[in-house]
Design a protein around this motif. Structure first.
Motif, PDB file in Angstrom:
ATOM      1  N   ARG A 173      -5.424  -2.391  -6.308  1.00 50.62           N
ATOM      2  CA  ARG A 173      -5.853  -2.942  -5.019  1.00 50.62           C
ATOM      3  C   ARG A 173      -5.385  -2.071  -3.868  1.00 50.62           C
ATOM      4  O   ARG A 173      -6.107  -1.832  -2.907  1.00 50.62           O
ATOM      5  N   SER A 174      -4.177  -1.581  -3.986  1.00 55.74           N
ATOM      6  CA  SER A 174      -3.545  -0.901  -2.861  1.00 55.74           C
ATOM      7  C   SER A 174      -4.108   0.483  -2.604  1.00 55.74           C
ATOM      8  O   SER A 174      -4.292   0.883  -1.458  1.00 55.74           O
ATOM      9  N   VAL A 175      -4.378   1.244  -3.673  1.00 61.04           N
ATOM     10  CA  VAL A 175      -4.783   2.629  -3.461  1.00 61.04           C
ATOM     11  C   VAL A 175      -6.226   2.756  -2.994  1.00 61.04           C
ATOM     12  O   VAL A 175      -6.637   3.827  -2.554  1.00 61.04           O
ATOM     13  N   SER A 193      11.011   1.176   0.816  1.00 57.64           N
ATOM     14  CA  SER A 193       9.795   0.430   1.134  1.00 57.64           C
ATOM     15  C   SER A 193       9.796  -0.975   0.548  1.00 57.64           C
ATOM     16  O   SER A 193       9.031  -1.833   0.991  1.00 57.64           O
ATOM     17  N   VAL A 194      10.637  -1.216  -0.461  1.00 57.38           N
ATOM     18  CA  VAL A 194      10.632  -2.534  -1.105  1.00 57.38           C
ATOM     19  C   VAL A 194      11.942  -3.302  -0.926  1.00 57.38           C
ATOM     20  O   VAL A 194      12.052  -4.430  -1.398  1.00 57.38           O
ATOM     21  N   TYR A 195      12.917  -2.696  -0.240  1.00 58.27           N
ATOM     22  CA  TYR A 195      14.234  -3.346  -0.220  1.00 58.27           C
ATOM     23  C   TYR A 195      14.210  -4.756   0.379  1.00 58.27           C
ATOM     24  O   TYR A 195      15.014  -5.612  -0.039  1.00 58.27           O
ATOM     25  N   PRO A 196      13.332  -5.105   1.361  1.00 65.91           N
ATOM     26  CA  PRO A 196      13.355  -6.493   1.845  1.00 65.91           C
ATOM     27  C   PRO A 196      13.099  -7.520   0.746  1.00 65.91           C
ATOM     28  O   PRO A 196      13.609  -8.635   0.804  1.00 65.91           O
ATOM     29  N   ARG A 219       0.831  -1.201   0.000  1.00 70.61           N
ATOM     30  CA  ARG A 219       0.000   0.000   0.000  1.00 70.61           C
ATOM     31  C   ARG A 219       0.871   1.261   0.000  1.00 70.61           C
ATOM     32  O   ARG A 219       0.613   2.215  -0.734  1.00 70.61           O
ATOM     33  N   VAL A 220       1.886   1.258   0.832  1.00 71.90           N
ATOM     34  CA  VAL A 220       2.785   2.409   0.904  1.00 71.90           C
ATOM     35  C   VAL A 220       3.558   2.561  -0.403  1.00 71.90           C
ATOM     36  O   VAL A 220       3.663   3.653  -0.961  1.00 71.90           O
ATOM     37  N   THR A 221       4.087   1.447  -0.896  1.00 69.65           N
ATOM     38  CA  THR A 221       4.875   1.487  -2.126  1.00 69.65           C
ATOM     39  C   THR A 221       4.036   1.981  -3.296  1.00 69.65           C
ATOM     40  O   THR A 221       4.522   2.741  -4.145  1.00 69.65           O
ATOM     41  N   SER A 222       2.786   1.586  -3.361  1.00 71.87           N
ATOM     42  CA  SER A 222       1.913   2.008  -4.463  1.00 71.87           C
ATOM     43  C   SER A 222       1.687   3.510  -4.440  1.00 71.87           C
ATOM     44  O   SER A 222       1.733   4.173  -5.485  1.00 71.87           O
ATOM     45  N   ARG A 223       1.451   4.058  -3.248  1.00 75.47           N
ATOM     46  CA  ARG A 223       1.213   5.498  -3.152  1.00 75.47           C
ATOM     47  C   ARG A 223       2.467   6.299  -3.508  1.00 75.47           C
ATOM     48  O   ARG A 223       2.394   7.289  -4.237  1.00 75.47           O
ATOM     49  N   ILE A 224       3.587   5.852  -2.999  1.00 75.21           N
ATOM     50  CA  ILE A 224       4.834   6.548  -3.329  1.00 75.21           C
ATOM     51  C   ILE A 224       5.145   6.393  -4.810  1.00 75.21           C
ATOM     52  O   ILE A 224       5.588   7.330  -5.474  1.00 75.21           O
TER      53      ILE A 224
END
Length: 355
Positions: free
Chosen positions: A153-155, A74-77, A7-12
């Motif tokens: 889905r995320s936004v 936000s996606v590095y893991p 969700r965070v990654t999609s918004r950014i």
């Protein structure tokens, strides 16, 4: 099921897509003005338009930097997920992300160096920056197409409370980065833009990118034997500085806007190009090639399209802010045309040739 990270990654990611696309489009406009194909035309009015588009180009690029860093954080893991490659589509997706990240970083980092006029590389910046921009925007479009179902889905759902602080920090960082640098092109923010790379400091209150000494014209520009040649199909007419000053005078408040994103308004006075062309036996609206005393570098010669040579506000400037041009501002005369990049406002003019 969506994870908070999605969700965070999609918004950014959506915000980054907006700022990067805005940066790409305005950068493309600047490139087309400087290297116009036959089908492209750029108006001479409104006089402030290039100031806005190029300022937007640089500021949207600066806003993209914290957004890109936040997106990668936000996606590095996921970069350490095993197995590294699960399938051919998965491998292609990872490769596209690698290309996107590399191209975006290259554009933003080299762009920052450019606004600072620091070039620690051997390649020609405008050409490679332009080419990689197409790679970056293409990678972004591919990435959006691949991730569109996840974004949809995320936004539609708010991010988890534990991630809202991260989003707020990201928006704040992007906003602070813009405000801290926007004074280079937005006069109202000049006093609060601590990281602004240009100000009114300089000879006659106007910044200078390239001095007369750096251009190698300090002596030739002050030579009493200097003459301006105006070459037309009817012959060549020459003018001394005194003869130019004797022609009808035009004054105008015009901005000078440079590709590095800074801009500044000033009062220019001199001979309008239409008036000079008529006096030399030519017709306003005829394209003109402008030659500088500066011999080295890619901008010793520029071309003014007919749109600008027909505009009475296009000046062969002799004075700046009520004073004779300083050598660093183009003495004995320079071109100031409305709605043009600073690199095409040729200084130390020695010849005009109608095309």
């Amino acid at each position: 099921m969506n994870t908070p990270s999605e969700r965070v990654t999609s918004r950014i990611g959506l915000a980054l897509a907006v700022t990067f696309t805005l940066c790409f489009v305005t950068g493309l406009i600047s490139h087309l003005i400087q290297h116009p194909p036959s089908w492209f035309g750029w108006p001479s009015s409104p006089v402030w338009l290039y100031r806005v588009t190029q300022g937007t180009h640089v500021l949207s690029g600066i806003a993209s930097i914290p957004l890109l860093l936040a997106k990668l954080w936000s996606v590095y893991p996921r970069l350490f997920e095993r197995p590294v490659l699960r399938s051919l589509p998965h491998a292609l997706e990872r490769l596209s992300i690698l290309v996107l990240s590399a191209a975006a970083f290259f554009e933003l980092v080299t762009g920052l160096f450019n606004v600072a006029q620091n070039y620690p590389w051997t390649f020609y910046f405008p050409q490679l920056h332009y080419a990689v921009a197409w790679v970056a925007i293409g990678s972004i479009l591919v990435h959006i197409a691949v991730k569109l179902p996840i974004v949809r889905r995320s936004v539609t759902k708010p991010p988890e409370p534990s991630r809202r602080a991260f989003l707020r920090t990201t928006w704040l960082a992007a906003g602070v980065a813009v405000v801290a640098t926007a004074g280079a092109t937005v006069p109202l923010l000049r006093n609060v833009s601590g990281l602004s790379w240009r100000s009114g400091k300089g000879p006659q209150g106007l910044p200078v990118n390239r001095t007369a000494a750096a251009a190698g014209v300090l002596v030739t520009s002050k030579d009493p034997a200097w003459r301006l040649s105006v070459v037309t199909p009817n012959g060549t007419k020459t003018y001394s500085l005194e003869e130019l000053r004797a022609l009808p005078r035009t004054s105008a408040e015009l901005p000078i806007a440079c590709v590095e994103g800074w801009s500044e308004s000033a009062r220019w006075s001199g001979v309008s190009l239409p008036e000079l062309l008529r006096h030399a036996g030519s017709t306003p609206g005829t394209p003109v090639r402008v030659f500088s005393l500066e011999k080295a570098g890619p901008y010793g010669i520029s071309e003014l399209p007919g749109e600008h040579t027909a505009d009475e506000l296009t000046l062969l400037a002799l004075e700046l802010n009520g004073e004779v041009l300083d050598a660093d501002h183009g003495f004995p005369c320079r071109i100031i045309a409305p709605n043009r990049p600073g690199v095409l406002q040729t200084k130390w003019v020695t010849k005009l040739e109608t095309l």
